[in-house]
Scaffold this motif. Structure first.
Motif, PDB file in Angstrom:
ATOM      1  N   VAL A  98       3.911  11.605  -3.974  1.00 12.01           N
ATOM      2  CA  VAL A  98       3.671  10.786  -5.120  1.00 12.01           C
ATOM      3  C   VAL A  98       4.157   9.499  -4.870  1.00 12.01           C
ATOM      4  N   ALA A  99       3.522   8.371  -4.371  1.00 17.15           N
ATOM      5  CA  ALA A  99       4.040   6.925  -4.357  1.00 17.15           C
ATOM      6  C   ALA A  99       4.629   6.364  -5.576  1.00 17.15           C
ATOM      7  N   CYS A 100       5.553   5.984  -5.495  1.00 15.41           N
ATOM      8  CA  CYS A 100       6.355   5.146  -6.843  1.00 15.41           C
ATOM      9  C   CYS A 100       6.725   3.779  -6.800  1.00 15.41           C
ATOM     10  N   CYS A 101       5.864   3.149  -5.527  1.00 16.19           N
ATOM     11  CA  CYS A 101       6.226   1.733  -5.259  1.00 16.19           C
ATOM     12  C   CYS A 101       5.066   0.903  -5.371  1.00 16.19           C
ATOM     13  N   LYS A 102       5.333  -0.480  -5.450  1.00 15.27           N
ATOM     14  CA  LYS A 102       4.198  -1.529  -5.538  1.00 15.27           C
ATOM     15  C   LYS A 102       4.345  -2.578  -4.520  1.00 15.27           C
ATOM     16  N   GLY A 103       3.280  -2.384  -3.815  1.00  9.49           N
ATOM     17  CA  GLY A 103       3.302  -3.341  -2.567  1.00  9.49           C
ATOM     18  C   GLY A 103       2.454  -3.187  -1.512  1.00  9.49           C
ATOM     19  N   ILE A 104       1.962  -4.058  -0.394  1.00  9.30           N
ATOM     20  CA  ILE A 104       1.226  -3.759   0.561  1.00  9.30           C
ATOM     21  C   ILE A 104       2.363  -3.950   1.778  1.00  9.30           C
ATOM     22  N   ASP A 105       2.114  -2.741   2.646  1.00 12.54           N
ATOM     23  CA  ASP A 105       2.858  -2.837   3.907  1.00 12.54           C
ATOM     24  C   ASP A 105       2.500  -4.331   4.617  1.00 12.54           C
ATOM     25  N   ILE A 106       3.599  -5.076   5.008  1.00 13.12           N
ATOM     26  CA  ILE A 106       3.519  -6.434   5.669  1.00 13.12           C
ATOM     27  C   ILE A 106       2.931  -6.191   6.949  1.00 13.12           C
ATOM     28  N   GLU A 107       2.951  -5.304   7.683  1.00  9.40           N
ATOM     29  CA  GLU A 107       2.517  -5.118   9.074  1.00  9.40           C
ATOM     30  C   GLU A 107       1.271  -4.327   9.219  1.00  9.40           C
ATOM     31  N   THR A 108       0.877  -3.482   8.359  1.00 13.33           N
ATOM     32  CA  THR A 108      -0.312  -2.816   8.674  1.00 13.33           C
ATOM     33  C   THR A 108      -1.441  -3.324   7.348  1.00 13.33           C
ATOM     34  N   MET A 109      -0.890  -3.813   6.261  1.00 14.17           N
ATOM     35  CA  MET A 109      -1.835  -4.275   5.157  1.00 14.17           C
ATOM     36  C   MET A 109      -2.419  -3.078   4.469  1.00 14.17           C
ATOM     37  N   ARG A 110      -1.671  -1.801   4.936  1.00 13.69           N
ATOM     38  CA  ARG A 110      -1.908  -0.595   4.046  1.00 13.69           C
ATOM     39  C   ARG A 110      -1.182  -0.511   2.757  1.00 13.69           C
ATOM     40  N   GLY A 111      -1.748   0.255   1.757  1.00 18.26           N
ATOM     41  CA  GLY A 111      -0.995   0.403   0.198  1.00 18.26           C
ATOM     42  C   GLY A 111      -0.158   1.502   0.522  1.00 18.26           C
ATOM     43  N   PRO A 112       0.849   2.270  -0.388  1.00 13.65           N
ATOM     44  CA  PRO A 112       1.480   3.257  -0.143  1.00 13.65           C
ATOM     45  C   PRO A 112       0.726   4.594  -0.007  1.00 13.65           C
ATOM     46  N   SER A 113      -0.287   4.767  -0.725  1.00  6.97           N
ATOM     47  CA  SER A 113      -0.797   6.188  -0.569  1.00  6.97           C
ATOM     48  C   SER A 113      -1.486   6.017   0.723  1.00  6.97           C
ATOM     49  N   GLN A 114      -1.982   5.034   1.190  1.00  6.34           N
ATOM     50  CA  GLN A 114      -2.814   4.947   2.686  1.00  6.34           C
ATOM     51  C   GLN A 114      -1.715   5.221   3.653  1.00  6.34           C
ATOM     52  N   SER A 115      -0.280   4.751   3.764  1.00  3.22           N
ATOM     53  CA  SER A 115       0.834   5.107   4.510  1.00  3.22           C
ATOM     54  C   SER A 115       1.031   6.303   4.587  1.00  3.22           C
ATOM     55  N   ILE A 116       0.806   7.369   3.332  1.00  3.54           N
ATOM     56  CA  ILE A 116       1.025   8.629   3.322  1.00  3.54           C
ATOM     57  C   ILE A 116       0.052   9.292   4.213  1.00  3.54           C
ATOM     58  N   GLU A 117      -1.229   8.819   3.675  1.00  3.05           N
ATOM     59  CA  GLU A 117      -2.391   9.740   4.565  1.00  3.05           C
ATOM     60  C   GLU A 117      -2.316   9.194   5.974  1.00  3.05           C
ATOM     61  N   ASP A 118      -1.745   8.438   6.404  1.00  2.00           N
ATOM     62  CA  ASP A 118      -1.515   7.960   7.868  1.00  2.00           C
ATOM     63  C   ASP A 118      -0.528   9.089   8.483  1.00  2.00           C
ATOM     64  N   LEU A 119       0.697   9.064   7.838  1.00  2.64           N
ATOM     65  CA  LEU A 119       1.715   9.662   8.399  1.00  2.64           C
ATOM     66  C   LEU A 119       1.875  11.185   7.885  1.00  2.64           C
ATOM     67  N   VAL A 120       1.492  11.723   6.986  1.00  2.44           N
ATOM     68  CA  VAL A 120       1.420  12.729   6.467  1.00  2.44           C
ATOM     69  C   VAL A 120      -0.169  13.232   6.237  1.00  2.44           C
ATOM     70  N   PRO A 121      -0.972  13.503   6.978  1.00  2.00           N
ATOM     71  CA  PRO A 121      -2.311  13.598   6.658  1.00  2.00           C
ATOM     72  C   PRO A 121      -2.823  14.626   5.965  1.00  2.00           C
ATOM     73  N   ASP A 122      -1.932  15.761   5.907  1.00  2.00           N
ATOM     74  CA  ASP A 122      -2.304  17.050   5.046  1.00  2.00           C
ATOM     75  C   ASP A 122      -1.653  17.091   3.838  1.00  2.00           C
ATOM     76  N   ALA A 123      -0.863  16.026   3.347  1.00  2.00           N
ATOM     77  CA  ALA A 123      -0.282  16.135   2.120  1.00  2.00           C
ATOM     78  C   ALA A 123      -1.518  15.930   1.092  1.00  2.00           C
ATOM     79  N   ILE A 124      -1.158  16.191  -0.018  1.00  2.00           N
ATOM     80  CA  ILE A 124      -1.954  15.806  -1.456  1.00  2.00           C
ATOM     81  C   ILE A 124      -1.299  14.580  -2.000  1.00  2.00           C
ATOM     82  N   VAL A 125      -2.149  13.488  -1.855  1.00  2.00           N
ATOM     83  CA  VAL A 125      -1.541  11.982  -2.105  1.00  2.00           C
ATOM     84  C   VAL A 125      -1.735  11.474  -3.467  1.00  2.00           C
ATOM     85  N   ALA A 126      -0.862  10.947  -4.152  1.00  2.00           N
ATOM     86  CA  ALA A 126      -1.136  10.311  -5.586  1.00  2.00           C
ATOM     87  C   ALA A 126      -0.110   9.312  -5.770  1.00  2.00           C
ATOM     88  N   THR A 127      -0.442   8.117  -6.474  1.00  2.00           N
ATOM     89  CA  THR A 127       0.520   7.359  -6.967  1.00  2.00           C
ATOM     90  C   THR A 127       0.506   7.054  -8.364  1.00  2.00           C
TER      91      THR A 127
END
Length: 320
Positions: A98-127
């Motif tokens: 569960v992402a508990c932060c608020k922002g957009i990654d400045i390098e990838t322009m991805r949100g926190p949940s998208q970053s989790i999906e990118d790096l831990v693709p089999d995780a269950i993701v929430a914000t």
């Protein structure tokens, strides 16, 4: 159920306190072994020194212990989440993250949940997002937040797992809208802080808040968010709190810009880098976001508050 929290800053610690007081075991992970030992010895956190840690909150610097938890909250700055997961993704495979932060990654322009999906693709993701201050949550003051998860069943599970007697979670499947609302309101808080800091008045702040909300909707809807999400806690609710309270770090940062004062570089201001990321997103999508663009230039010290004001006031007149 065992809940892990990666990040012992003010917000992560506050979540640990309210969940621990509700009788659930919490592993509160911090990187610094000395800080962990101090919390164990004193049962207090330097980030929230007036609120003791409940017995069910167990500080740790062990990632193995953190990875044993059923649910793991990532309570760290948005710009740090990709680096953390890149280093430790293996231990979090298949977990509820569960992402508990608020922002957009400045390098990838991805949100926190998208970053989790990118790096831990089999995780269950929430914000987890919405109008809140860590001190209020830790002191047991009533707070309502949004829990966003694409999977309705998992969202309901997490809603039940993380709600407490004083922390009420509302559920949605609109992760995009929830995250963009939480990220963009920080940009508007900087604008409102600069406005008040420069002595431009409450009427000007009301105008910035309102027109800033229109920009939030514009960008969020263009990325697939639902309109009603922006009208809820993670959009309008968070915007109202952050743009009007001296407890907001983004608002305080804006005040310092308006007053021409230095701001403590050790304090995390998510909206500063988010403003830069937003300009990239807007240009990619062909969107006009004048307040966001001005904030990005203020943060970069490319313009003064007076120049920002002239830029906004000289825009062509149009219908609301």
């Amino acid at each position: 159920m065992k809940i892990g929290i990666a990040g012992a800053g003010a917000f992560g610690t506050a979540l640990a306190i309210t969940i621990g007081l509700d009788g659930r075991q919490v592993m509160l992970w911090a990187r610094d072994p000395k800080a962990v030992q101090s919390m164990r010895d004193t049962r207090q956190s330097p980030r929230l020194p007036d609120v003791p840690l409940p017995d069910d909150v167990r500080p740790t610097d062990s990632l193995d212990q953190l990875a044993e938890c059923d649910v793991i909250l990532l309570a760290m700055p948005a710009q740090a989440i990709r680096g953390f997961l890149a280093d430790h993704a293996t231990g979090f495979a298949g977990k509820r993250l569960v992402a508990c932060c608020k922002g957009i990654d400045i390098e990838t322009m991805r949100g926190p949940s998208q970053s989790i999906e990118d790096l831990v693709p089999d995780a269950i993701v929430a914000t987890l997002t919405g109008p809140s201050f860590a001190a209020d949550i830790a002191r047991g003051l009533p707070t309502a937040l949004t829990l966003a998860c694409k999977d309705e069943t998992e969202g309901a599970y997490l809603q039940s797992a993380l709600s407490t007697a004083t922390l009420r979670l509302y559920r949605t499947t609109d992760v995009t809208g929830s995250e963009l609302g939480g990220a963009l309101k920080n940009v508007m808080a900087i604008a409102c802080g600069a406005c008040i800091g420069a002595g431009l008045g409450e009427s000007a702040r009301a105008a910035l808040l309102t027109r800033g909300f229109a920009e939030m909707q514009r960008l969020a809807l263009s990325n697939g968010a639902r309109p009603e999400t922006l009208m809820g806690l993670s959009g309008l609710g968070d915007l109202a709190l952050t743009c009007t309270s001296d407890l907001s770090r983004n608002y305080q940062f804006g005040l310092s810009i308006g007053r021409g004062e230095e701001f403590d570089p050790a304090v995390t201001v998510e909206g500063a880098k988010t403003a830069i990321a937003v300009t990239k997103l807007a240009k990619r999508d062909g969107l006009e976001l004048p307040i966001s663009f001005v904030v990005a230039d203020l943060v970069a010290r490319n313009i003064t508050v007076e120049e920002a004001l002239r830029r906004l006031l000289s825009r062509p007149l149009k219908e609301e």
